[in-house]
Write a protein that holds these residues in place. Structure first.
Motif, short mmCIF file in Angstrom:
data_model
loop_
_atom_site.label_atom_id
_atom_site.label_comp_id
_atom_site.label_asym_id
_atom_site.label_seq_id
_atom_site.Cartn_x
_atom_site.Cartn_y
_atom_site.Cartn_z
N HIS A 178 26.73 7.44 30.65
CA HIS A 178 25.57 8.12 31.38
C HIS A 178 25.44 9.40 30.74
O HIS A 178 24.48 9.75 30.68
CB HIS A 178 25.63 7.94 32.83
N GLY A 179 26.72 10.11 30.69
CA GLY A 179 26.57 11.49 30.05
C GLY A 179 26.15 11.59 28.76
O GLY A 179 25.38 12.28 28.43
N VAL A 209 33.08 14.13 33.71
CA VAL A 209 33.81 15.33 33.82
C VAL A 209 34.25 15.37 35.55
O VAL A 209 33.52 14.81 36.20
CB VAL A 209 32.71 16.49 33.71
N VAL A 210 35.17 16.01 35.76
CA VAL A 210 35.41 16.56 37.36
C VAL A 210 35.13 17.84 37.22
O VAL A 210 35.47 18.79 36.72
CB VAL A 210 36.80 16.24 37.63
N SER A 264 25.63 14.91 38.04
CA SER A 264 25.19 13.92 38.88
C SER A 264 26.57 13.32 39.37
O SER A 264 26.79 12.34 38.69
CB SER A 264 24.25 13.05 38.06
N HIS A 265 26.82 13.36 40.71
CA HIS A 265 28.14 12.92 41.27
C HIS A 265 27.96 11.31 41.00
O HIS A 265 26.94 10.90 41.85
CB HIS A 265 27.82 13.33 42.72
N GLY A 266 28.93 10.81 40.66
CA GLY A 266 29.00 9.19 40.59
C GLY A 266 28.65 8.77 39.29
O GLY A 266 28.85 7.61 38.98
N ARG A 267 27.59 9.35 38.60
CA ARG A 267 27.04 8.96 37.62
C ARG A 267 27.43 9.44 36.13
O ARG A 267 27.73 8.70 35.08
CB ARG A 267 25.52 9.25 37.68
N ASP A 268 27.76 10.68 36.06
CA ASP A 268 28.20 11.43 34.88
C ASP A 268 29.65 12.07 35.02
O ASP A 268 30.06 12.68 33.99
CB ASP A 268 27.27 12.12 34.02
N GLY A 269 30.03 12.00 36.32
CA GLY A 269 31.24 12.82 36.66
C GLY A 269 31.48 12.69 38.12
O GLY A 269 30.68 11.99 39.18
N TRP A 286 30.33 14.95 27.72
CA TRP A 286 29.36 13.96 27.64
C TRP A 286 29.13 13.59 26.46
O TRP A 286 28.98 12.31 26.02
CB TRP A 286 28.01 14.45 28.38
N ALA A 287 28.85 14.43 25.32
CA ALA A 287 28.50 14.26 24.08
C ALA A 287 29.73 13.31 23.51
O ALA A 287 29.29 12.35 22.57
CB ALA A 287 28.15 15.58 23.16
N CYS A 288 30.80 13.61 23.95
CA CYS A 288 31.92 12.90 23.16
C CYS A 288 32.17 11.57 24.39
O CYS A 288 33.26 10.75 23.99
CB CYS A 288 33.01 13.50 23.48
N GLY A 289 31.27 11.20 25.12
CA GLY A 289 31.32 9.99 25.97
C GLY A 289 32.48 10.22 27.18
O GLY A 289 32.91 8.98 27.51
#
Length: 360
Positions: free
Chosen positions: A324-325, A276-277, A289-294, A270-273
């Motif tokens: 978002h992440g 994640v799966v 947060s499903h659908g928001r940051d992965g 996330w810090a690298c934009g």
């Protein structure tokens, strides 16, 4: 409080660099910056772990066989339930010195080798630091007093200088890149991802998969031989520049772990934009947060492949999740915030112990 001492008990995962070891180093270094004398007890002290700690200005020494009053600390803090003997040793040390004792379990209950020793140490501790609400509730239900439980997060560990273009050139990667970063053990989901490659290639044949981290399971070599393909690139232990470059170069991170609490590698992605799966583990819905940051998916080959195909085919969604992440890391997840929380707890414990001594 320059005359105040804290001693951490943690042995590391040589040759890997796990989240618990990073947390120990960051907290010790942070306490030093706050004016504490911070040191680490490790048993044994291998050269790699010693260099890692000392590189951050943190002293490290073997765990003493008997308490040495000349090194008496004001707080003892044990890390990582994967090594329950360290929690027991930390508790013995704190009792011998009659000082507060803290524990950060750091590992999921599924991998605790000795649940009884871990829980005994947590129940006896003056403070226990959990990474999620789900972990806190599990510990409370196991008998750890609620008032002693504290939730802390963690921040990214990205000291390297990223060069994503150079990373792609070095490995001949031109199309989409899916990254696995961590110990290559089944519980981290590397085999699931390996087996998902064929399904992804049916619709996205130009996708490369990089597996970065030390081999952990005994059959790692056979697993990679079984899935040998130029689009599968396996790397072992690398320096921080290469690690950071891989994260910056990938389109997404896929670590479908089933045994975890709060994987540090997600925070680093996330810090690298990068989105994640992830898969389902204790508290996973708090972490991702499903659908928001992965995407959170079942730990099966079809589910992982479908999630990868979905994100690889939707650059706008990938970018939005990565942003978002990244914002979440800036807003919520940082080592300064963690250190401040832990520091406050330490000071409260020491003050309470002094009040108890005065009342005797």
């Amino acid at each position: 409080m320059s005359d105040v001492r804290v001693r951490y008990v943690h042995r590391g995962y040589f040759p890997a660099r796990a989240g618990a070891e990073l947390m120990t180093q960051y907290l010790a270094a942070s306490m030093s910056r706050l004016g504490w004398e911070a040191g680490v007890y490790s048993n044994p002290v291998d050269d790699d772990t010693a260099a890692f700690m000392r590189g951050a200005g943190v002293s490290i020494q073997p765990l003493p066989a008997t308490p040495d009053d000349t090194d008496r600390a004001d707080v003892v803090h044990a890390f990582d339930a994967f090594h329950p003997q360290d929690i027991a040793a930390g508790l013995d040390l704190a009792r011998a010195w009659d000082v507060p004792f803290a524990v950060t379990p750091a590992s999921a209950p599924d991998v605790w080798p000795d649940r009884g020793t871990v829980l005994d140490g947590c129940r006896a501790a003056d403070a226990v630091f959990a990474l999620t609400v789900a972990e806190r509730d599990m510990l409370r239900d196991a008998g750890v007093p609620a008032a002693r439980l504290h939730i802390v997060g963690q921040g990214p560990h990205l000291p390297g200088t990223p060069d994503p273009a150079a990373f792609r050139r070095a490995h001949g990667i031109q199309g989409p890149l899916v990254l696995f970063l961590g110990r290559k053990t089944r519980s981290k989901g590397y085999v699931t991802l390996l087996e998902a490659t064929e399904r992804v290639w049916r619709t996205r044949p130009d996708t490369s998969f990089v597996f970065l981290g030390p081999r952990w399971d005994d059959d790692c070599a056979q697993q990679f031989a079984r899935h040998a393909d130029p689009r599968v690139i396996e790397l072992g232990m690398v320096d921080e520049d290469v690690k950071h470059s891989a994260l910056a170069a990938c389109d997404l991170l896929c670590v479908p772990s089933t045994v975890d609490l709060f994987p540090l590698v997600y925070v680093e992605a996330w810090a690298c934009g990068k989105p994640v799966v992830a898969s389902e583990f204790l508290g996973s819905e708090e972490v991702v947060s499903h659908g928001r940051d992965g995407l959170l998916v079942r730990p099966t080959v079809p589910a992982v492949a479908e999630a990868l195909d979905r994100l690889l085919g939707d650059p706008a969604a990938r970018d939005a999740m990565g942003r978002h992440g990244q914002e979440r890391v800036r807003r919520e997840l940082g080592w300064d915030a963690v250190a401040d929380q832990v520091h406050t707890v330490y000071r409260t414990l020491i003050a309470a112990r002094k009040q108890t001594e005065k009342a005797r």
